[in-house]
Design an enzyme around this catalytic site. Structure first.
Site, PDB file in Angstrom:
ATOM      1  N   GLU A  39       5.374   4.558   5.615  1.00  0.00           N
ATOM      2  CA  GLU A  39       4.337   5.531   5.289  1.00  0.00           C
ATOM      3  C   GLU A  39       2.996   4.859   5.601  1.00  0.00           C
ATOM      4  O   GLU A  39       2.534   4.018   4.830  1.00  0.00           O
ATOM      5  CB  GLU A  39       4.441   5.918   3.815  1.00  0.00           C
ATOM      6  CG  GLU A  39       5.724   6.665   3.459  1.00  0.00           C
ATOM      7  CD  GLU A  39       5.604   8.175   3.672  1.00  0.00           C
ATOM      8  OE1 GLU A  39       4.486   8.703   3.519  1.00  0.00           O
ATOM      9  OE2 GLU A  39       6.616   8.815   4.007  1.00  0.00           O
ATOM     10  N   CYS A  55      -4.506   7.582   2.048  1.00  0.00           N
ATOM     11  CA  CYS A  55      -3.958   7.766   3.394  1.00  0.00           C
ATOM     12  C   CYS A  55      -4.163   9.176   3.929  1.00  0.00           C
ATOM     13  O   CYS A  55      -4.178   9.375   5.133  1.00  0.00           O
ATOM     14  CB  CYS A  55      -2.478   7.404   3.409  1.00  0.00           C
ATOM     15  SG  CYS A  55      -1.550   8.195   2.102  1.00  0.00           S
TER      16      CYS A  55
END
Lengths: 492, 486
Positions: free
Chosen positions: A226, A261
């Site tokens: 990720e 993110c």
């Protein structure tokens, strides 16, 4: 004081490759004993995690405040509540997830029945990040436990208070024979990465993501990475500007002060509309954070001086001098940078070449909004991309042509909270996905099972091979009942 | 044509450009390509059979059963489903976010690289290709140089039927593979050995390229003592078919060894001999129904497995080899030493070790003490044993009372776990393996959740707590000022 430092030194010293190997072997033995397989065990661990949150909320808030000056509300809303929600959803669905999936079989294997059985991969490694250190450590753990694995969690050393709190609390609440926390930095992580895992789940940046995948390659270990990227926000002119602005602010500065993110990284809008957007942003930012945002308690600080330096470098880039239209204030002693907007910056400036991961928001202007797609597609695929518009055709084009982990139209970051949507990247933004059932699947092996009986055996399968067998075989594999009948009667 | 760095660079660049043009996205393009692939296979059956015979000595029926027919079935199935697979899948969004819409949309990854292996050289190149095309990607196929006739067939025939702007075949050996791996791909699909897989994944790591690795392993067949003699006979027949039928044991899901209770082992051996004779005659090399060993290197490797004196002593049938034709006859070993290479490495050839145990349940521990295989086969009617095998062992797949056929099932994922690989394909799984599942959420600009925004307050905190619990009634009370706080 010195004795505790010595003890710490000793603890750190001892976690090398040998210690890591021993740890993995222990966990493998526990896994082999079958402890983690039962529904009861998995459910008990998930319940324990919920209890952990309820009983220690203040400590979690304090740890995150220590690590990031994260406003308590952000901690409660975006780390604890979101995590508890995921746990509860997993508990609710666990039995269903664990049930094997029956699938249809075709005439090619008649008579037969088939199913897909989910089984744990074994002993897994979860490496988490510093920006949502609680959530990003424990959300993957839900998946690993729900799927019946034994696991090691390596929290980020860049959020030390949370790391040590996790080590303490998981030690108290979870079954230590199956779940362990290893604290540390590069050395400890390297020692862990040398071992053979059945899966590695990594949240972080692309540089380390490559190191993780290369280490995994030695053992043919599957990975979920990720990562991040520059998540763009395309802003059209035909919108409710106030609502859009507030949502952009919530996704940018409201999420760990841009250190997320899926934070909007930069904005693309038309030259004509940009001034209106900037004014709206300024107005709403003041409403949210007051006239002195550098001092606002509702904003996280920058995590450490490394990142502070990285961010100030963006502002020092001569290509963007004179482009700051709002903010730009810094306080190195407090590791704070105020919400900063840059307008009309050149595409080749430093700030446009890397993921910002901070409270700086560049605005790129184009003549026609359609050009924004080229801007986005000329970069690497981001984790998220956002569009604000009421133009349905533009929405369609955006969805079809922009490749990113996930897309949101008319909002930012929210898709994280929807556990029916897979959360993960593509290209540079990552490999694999999780949340909800996707977490369970990420840590499972889906075993194909075919049941055949002793009734009937198609002689066509075996030698000696004859022409009629060839015809029958063609009909059988081709799947048509009529074809088979015709072949049997020599009619094909 | 010389395959050098410049040529490859140019190829990848052209493919990427074509992908960017969007031509491969339409359902029309995908269906046209799949139809063209079907055409290719149907119109060139003889040429394919001939190539397979040249490379591996495969009999046309085997070639059809294991490769040509399988591809035809796969392409037909994908053709009928591709539109459905391309359609976005709705996801439920909690009421809290009303009005909102959520969906998952499959999009092509982009420029993909497929490495196929030599044992099913047509099938293992074209089956992944079907998935890549159905998912809308552009593709480079690198067939195995160890099956040169098939590699050549693919290189010459694919451009005649498929869109060469989107699909290219690049021939060559290890040097070419290494060069290919220097480029950035959006996906790499690899079928082959774990040793090479490590190189492929390490190279992929440099660009964070996702990979699917279809490897192998020692696939065991557990043979329980079946009370009904005709069931036992059928089981042994299927074992013979599953061992020597597919490419003379050179198959990733082929049976590697058999586990059986000591008390029935001699009966098993006797039956195996009988059935081998029935299928292959008294002189199997003349039967022309068994494939040969692919090349000298593998032939020597297999012969060496038998050179170990303790292994040679365990031969109860066969053992003769014929170097000129790279032929090894069906060979049965009874209880060879467990530390010999034949029992520690994947055999990938026509040698069948029979390992005897006291009680059949011991097979489970035997299998678990070794790397996870691609397939486990179990012949049994004992439901308890079936349950134990399912829950206590781990493998890519498990098939009860048969061998090999799981691979014909489009609804079952085909792939390994642990050392046998990761990722999967066949049917929709092929489409998925070459797709990115993009999450899409649509919100509207009306109806706001004010408490999302700072400045923060106790009210907002409580609101968010209730919101996360999806406690709508509580939220209502809270908003109306009717909720009491602790």
């Amino acid at each position: 004081m010195s004795s505790s430092t010595d003890a710490d030194e000793k603890k750190k010293e001892s976690f090398n490759a040998e210690a890591a190997s021993l740890l993995v072997n222990n966990l493998r033995a526990t896994f082999a004993s079958g402890t983690t397989r039962s529904y009861e065990w998995r459910a008990s661990q998930l319940k324990a995690l919920i209890k952990l949150c309820d009983a220690h909320e203040q400590q979690i808030i304090d740890a995150l405040y220590s690590d990031l000056a994260k406003p308590p509300l952000e901690t409660v809303a975006y780390e604890i509540a979101m995590f508890k929600n995921s746990c509860k959803a997993a508990l609710k669905e666990l039995k269903r997830w664990m049930t094997s999936e029956k699938v249809k079989t075709s005439i090619a294997t008649f008579p037969s029945t088939a199913e897909i059985v989910s089984e744990p991969l074994g002993v897994v490694l979860v490496i988490s990040a510093w920006n949502y250190p609680f959530l990003l450590s424990l959300e993957p753990v839900i998946g690993a436990i729900a799927a019946g694995n034994a696991l090691v969690l390596k929290p980020s050393e860049i959020a030390p208070a949370t790391s040590s709190l996790l080590a303490k609390l998981l030690g108290e609440y979870l079954d230590n024979s199956c779940t362990r926390v290893v604290e540390g930095a590069v050395d400890e992580t390297s020692a862990l990465l040398q071992q053979k895992w059945d899966k590695i789940f990594y949240t972080g940046n692309g540089r380390v993501g490559r190191i993780v995948m290369a280490a995994a390659a030695k053992h043919l270990t599957p990975v979920v990475l990720e990562l991040g990227g520059k998540s763009p926000v395309v802003v059209d002119s035909n919108i409710d500007l106030k609502v859009a602005t507030r949502r952009i602010i919530a996704g940018k500065w409201g999420c760990n002060n841009g250190q997320a993110c899926v934070s909007p990284d930069y904005i693309i809008t038309t030259k004509d509309y940009a001034p209106k957007l900037v004014d709206s942003l300024k107005a709403e930012l003041e409403k949210f954070y007051g006239k002195n945002p550098l001092e606002s308690k509702d904003l996280s600080r920058i995590v450490n001086s490394n990142h502070f330096g990285r961010l100030t470098k963006f502002l020092d880039d001569e290509k963007v001098s004179g482009k700051i239209v709002f903010g730009g204030e810094k306080d190195e002693s407090k590791l704070r940078i105020s919400p900063t907007i840059l307008l009309d910056i050149p595409r080749n400036s430093l700030i446009m070449r890397e993921e910002i991961f901070g409270p700086l928001l560049p605005i790129i202007t184009v003549d026609k909004l359609e050009e924004s797609f080229d801007v986005i597609n000329s970069g690497t695929k981001p984790l998220a991309a956002y569009l604000f518009t009421t133009n349905n055709k533009l929405k369609e084009q955006f969805v079809m042509n922009i490749s990113a982990g996930g897309l949101v139209v008319n909002d930012t970051a929210l898709h994280l909270a929807v556990n029916t949507l897979p959360f993960g990247g593509v290209g540079e933004s990552g490999v694999g996905a999780y949340h909800g059932k996707f977490s369970f699947d990420a840590f499972s092996h889906k075993k194909a099972v075919l049941y055949r009986s002793f009734l009937g055996d198609a002689p066509v399968r075996y030698p000696p091979y004859t022409n009629i067998k060839m015809r029958l075989l063609k009909a059988l594999v081709g799947g048509g009942l009529l074809g088979i009948i015709r072949a049997l009667f020599g009619l094909s | 044509m010389e395959i050098n760095g410049e040529f490859l660079e140019e190829t990848v660049r052209e493919l990427r450009q074509y992908f960017r043009s969007g031509s491969t996205r339409s359902v029309t393009w995908r269906k046209n390509q799949l139809t063209a692939l079907l055409d290719l296979v149907h119109k060139n059956e003889d040429a394919i059979s001939e190539s397979l015979y040249q490379d591996l000595g495969k009999h046309p029926v085997e070639a059809f059963r294991d490769e040509i027919g399988a591809i035809g079935k796969s392409a037909t199935y994908s053709l009928s489903c591709v539109e459905k697979w391309m359609a976005p899948k709705k996801s439920d969004i909690p009421l809290l976010f009303f009005p909102a819409k959520g969906e998952v949309l499959a999009e092509p990854l982009g420029v993909v690289l497929i490495f196929s292996s030599w044992n099913f050289p047509i099938m293992l190149a074209l089956d992944p290709l079907i998935g890549a095309i159905a998912a809308g990607n552009v593709v480079v196929i690198k067939p195995s140089e160890q099956a040169p006739a098939c590699s050549s067939f693919l290189a010459n025939t694919i451009p005649r039927y498929l869109d060469s702007n989107a699909i290219r075949v690049i021939e060559g050996g290890a040097a070419v593979s290494q060069q290919l791996l220097l480029h950035k791909w959006d996906k790499i699909f690899f079928t082959g050995s774990p040793r090479v897989a490590r190189f492929v994944m390490s190279a992929a790591a440099k660009n964070l390229t996702p990979v699917t690795l279809e490897l192998g392993g020692k696939c065991p067949a557990i043979l329980d003592s079946l009370p009904n003699p005709s069931d036992f006979k059928l089981a042994v027949k299927r074992i013979v078919g599953g061992k020597w039928g597919p490419c003379s044991g050179q198959a990733c899901i082929g049976i590697d060894y058999v586990l059986v209770e000591e008390k029935v082992s001699s009966h098993l051996v006797e039956l195996l001999k009988k059935i081998i004779r029935r299928f292959y005659g008294d002189n199997p090399i003349e039967s022309k129904v068994i494939s040969r060993i692919v090349n000298k290197q593998n032939f020597t490797r297999l012969c060496n497995l038998l050179k170990d004196p303790l292994v040679a002593a365990s031969i109860v049938h066969g053992g003769s080899v014929e170097e000129k034709h790279l032929f090894i006859e069906p060979t049965i070993l009874l209880d060879p030493p467990l530390d010999a290479d034949v029992m520690t490495e994947e055999i990938f050839g026509p040698l069948l070790p029979i390992i005897t145990v006291n009680k059949i349940g011991e097979s489970i521990e035997f299998i678990n003490s070794r790397p996870k295989p691609l397939a486990i086969y179990a012949f049994t009617k004992d439901e308890t044993l079936k349950r134990r095998i399912l829950t206590e062992t781990s493998s890519g797949s498990v098939t009860f009372n048969d061998t090999m056929v799981q691979f014909l099932c489009d609804t079952l994922p085909f792939g390994g776990v642990g050392q046998s690989g990761f990722g999967r394909y066949h049917g929709k799984y092929s489409f998925d393996t070459f797709s990115h599942e993009k999450a899409v959420m649509h919100r509207s600009l009306c109806l706001e959740i004010e408490p999302r925004y700072p400045p923060w307050s106790k009210f907002k905190l409580e609101f968010l707590r209730l919101a996360y619990k999806l406690n709508y009634f509580g939220l209502l009370l809270h908003i109306l000022g009717l909720k009491r706080y602790k």
